[in-house]
Design an enzyme around this catalytic site. Structure first.
Site, PDB file in Angstrom:
ATOM      1  N   LYS A   1      10.158   9.619 -45.277  1.00  0.00           N
ATOM      2  CA  LYS A   1       9.264   8.924 -46.627  1.00  0.00           C
ATOM      3  C   LYS A   1       9.229  10.184 -47.686  1.00  0.00           C
ATOM      4  O   LYS A   1       9.424   9.999 -49.112  1.00  0.00           O
ATOM      5  CB  LYS A   1       7.910   8.550 -45.981  1.00  0.00           C
TER       6      LYS A   1
ATOM      7  N   SER B   1       0.311  11.660 -49.737  1.00  0.00           N
ATOM      8  CA  SER B   1       1.553  11.973 -50.588  1.00  0.00           C
ATOM      9  C   SER B   1       2.272  10.879 -51.303  1.00  0.00           C
ATOM     10  O   SER B   1       2.886  10.034 -50.470  1.00  0.00           O
ATOM     11  CB  SER B   1       2.647  12.371 -49.366  1.00  0.00           C
TER      12      SER B   1
ATOM     13  N   LYS C   1       3.701  18.108 -54.700  1.00  0.00           N
ATOM     14  CA  LYS C   1       3.714  17.765 -53.153  1.00  0.00           C
ATOM     15  C   LYS C   1       5.231  17.400 -52.738  1.00  0.00           C
ATOM     16  O   LYS C   1       5.896  18.009 -51.848  1.00  0.00           O
ATOM     17  CB  LYS C   1       2.719  16.812 -52.700  1.00  0.00           C
TER      18      LYS C   1
END
Length: 296
Positions: free
Chosen positions: A239, A93, A168
């Site tokens: 995150k 990611s 994403k």
């Protein structure tokens, strides 16, 4: 069959790599134990030098952009050892900003970079039903698509390099928003006197349903066995939310809901610790909140 490399076989990396075992598969992770099941299934643990030497296609799935940059471009970076014509498929990611840096540096060495994050969770990745969001030029996508189809039938070319990671971040931010909204509103239904399982069942038959109501609650929280982990920690959740809100800031795009969820996620990490699971957040958030109110 081609020799494929895979660096970073934690929970999600191992799930993706398990779909590639019909190839000669060389795997690497800083924690060799993480690769144990893949090795039993037919993969071989190898150092990164051997992967760079023998593999013209290398998947990577690391905790975040700094680790990817360090692996590829750091003082002992893999890029210097990659042969021209190698393709890096990044399941991390990441961020479009990092992708620009990687494409430029790798391109000088004749190496192709594809951002290819995955959505749907670890179980679906093992099943081959997760979603891959691919950022690549059309000719590059055409070349890697058959291999990606071995990982899952759900492979979407969302745009040029960087678009996969952007998509994403959009997906994961919305998932986090939905998670906190579900948490708050289901608790409201319970406070109003409706049984929690009834609240969840009715929501899932209406327009408010989402992943948290369709999967987290019925499968992981209401089973009668206590909460079951989703193999996704709060520090990883934070995150992703942070990267998404930072992307919005860089584009001058206002995100009042996203920034509220970012703060809520920060509070969850403070409350439960970075290694706590998403399911623990859902199971215990309001219990902890109630205790705080009682003690105040």
């Amino acid at each position: 069959m081609d020799t494929i490399g895979f660096i970073g076989v934690g929970a999600m990396g191992a799930a993706i790599a398990s779909r590639l075992l019909k190839h000669e598969l060389l795997v690497n992770d800083r924690n060799p134990d993480a690769a144990a099941e893949l090795v039993v299934a037919g993969a071989r643990f190898a150092d990164t030098d051997e992967i760079a030497e023998k593999c013209r296609t290398i998947f990577i799935c690391l905790p975040g952009p700094p680790q990817v940059t360090d692996l590829l471009l750091g003082p002992d970076g893999l890029a210097a050892r990659l042969a021209p014509g190698t393709t890096i498929i990044d399941n991390t990611s990441g961020t479009p900003t990092t992708d620009v840096e990687l494409v430029a540096a790798l391109g000088e060495r004749g190496v192709t970079y594809v951002d290819c994050p995955i959505a749907g969770g670890v179980p679906r990745a093992y099943e081959g039903t997760a979603l891959l969001m691919v950022g690549a030029d059309h000719d590059v996508f055409a070349r890697v698509e058959p291999l990606l189809k071995e990982v899952t039938d759900e492979v979407v070319h969302v745009g040029p390099v960087g678009a996969g990671h952007a998509m994403k971040l959009v997906n994961n931010l919305l998932n986090a928003c939905n998670r906190f909204a579900a948490l708050e509103t289901i608790r409201l239904g319970v406070a109003a006197g409706v049984a929690q399982e009834v609240v969840v069942d009715v929501i899932n038959k209406g327009s408010g349903r989402n992943y948290a109501t369709e999967v987290t609650y019925p499968r992981l929280l209401l089973s009668g066995e206590g909460y079951k982990p989703q193999n996704f920690t709060l520090e990883l959740m934070l995150k992703d939310v942070r990267l998404a809100t930072e992307l919005a800031e860089s584009l001058g795009h206002e995100m009042p809901v996203g920034n509220l969820v970012r703060r809520s996620t920060e509070l969850a990490v403070e409350r439960f610790g970075p290694k706590a699971d998403q399911s623990q957040l859902m199971a215990e958030w309001y219990v902890e909140s109630a205790d705080d109110q009682t003690n105040s």
